[in-house]
Design an enzyme around this catalytic site. Structure first.
Site, short mmCIF file in Angstrom:
data_model
loop_
_atom_site.label_atom_id
_atom_site.label_comp_id
_atom_site.label_asym_id
_atom_site.label_seq_id
_atom_site.Cartn_x
_atom_site.Cartn_y
_atom_site.Cartn_z
N TYR A 70 0.83 -1.20 0.00
CA TYR A 70 0.00 0.00 0.00
C TYR A 70 0.87 1.26 0.00
O TYR A 70 0.63 2.18 -0.79
CB TYR A 70 -0.93 -0.02 1.22
N LYS A 123 1.02 4.09 -3.10
CA LYS A 123 0.66 5.50 -2.93
C LYS A 123 1.86 6.41 -3.17
O LYS A 123 1.70 7.54 -3.67
CB LYS A 123 0.07 5.73 -1.54
#
Length: 245
Positions: free
Chosen positions: A163, A167
């Site tokens: 994650y 991002k």
């Protein structure tokens, strides 16, 4: 009336972003991977008195779905004023650098990174027809590489690898996209909605969905003098609202 397409908008922050932009007089194309869920969300907004909204089926993991959505929207409008790339996934947990299966990385990147690129490229021609086009990439404070190296940062121990990496990659894409469009009327920014109580994190976050959506809406409605190529985060930087990359 200005138009906006929001991906992943059938629930949570995306849905509330749709509601708040409707309150501001926008015509909302509510993107949803599952058209039935999108139509249910639209029905709820209709029940609240909002008429200028309709569901668009769009799965950001599928080029075919994105192209189909582009065809549908192109048959309805000649220009798009705002694109909110909101759809995202967290991936399975735990996520460590050495034990997480590479397929988890691929899944998370497919939605959080490649999906954003595919959607942006598909709709850029409609955005170019707007006098004040805006692109908002919904990111996370966890995408800040600078803060991840600061042991004093309140989220320093939170490092879900796939994650975080997705991002951070999205933030890098935002920087380059804004640079490529720097001599145009585009405003391209990344927005961290903050650690918000949603299904995404099993409602563990302290922030509210309306407050999170308001941060996205603010970037979507930037005026001609507003900034581009910024990483907005009230969570990471409450005094300035601008997060370090």
């Amino acid at each position: 009336m200005k138009t906006v397409l929001i991906t992943g908008a059938n629930k949570s922050i995306g849905f509330e972003t749709a509601r708040q932009l409707l309150q501001q007089g926008y015509y909302v194309y509510l993107g949803s991977r599952d058209l039935n869920k999108g139509q249910e969300a639209v029905s709820q907004l209709h029940a609240e008195g909002f008429d200028q909204v309709e569901a668009i089926e769009i799965d950001v993991d599928s080029i075919e779905s994105i192209q189909a959505a582009r065809g549908i929207l192109g048959g309805k409008i000649n220009s798009l004023d705002v694109l909110v790339n909101n759809a995202g996934v967290a991936g399975s947990f735990p996520q460590t650098a050495l034990e997480t299966d590479v397929d988890v990385f691929r899944q998370v990147f497919e939605t959080n990174f490649f999906g954003v690129i595919s959607v942006t490229q598909a709709f850029i021609d409609l955005l170019r027809q707007s006098p004040e086009p805006r692109i908002v990439n919904v990111t996370s404070g966890l995408g800040s590489l600078t803060l991840h190296t600061d042991p004093a940062w309140k989220y320093y121990e939170a490092k879900p690898t796939a994650y975080v990496a997705s991002k951070a990659a999205l933030n890098a894409y935002t920087i380059v996209l804004a640079h490529n469009l720097r001599d145009t009327a585009f405003k391209v920014n990344a927005v961290d909605p903050g650690y918000t109580a949603t299904d995404f994190n099993h409602h563990s976050g302290p922030g509210s969905v309306p407050d999170a959506a308001a941060r996205v809406v603010k970037a979507a409605m930037l005026g001609s003098e507003g900034p581009t190529g910024q990483f907005f985060s009230d969570d990471n930087a409450p005094e300035t609202g601008i997060s370090p990359w």
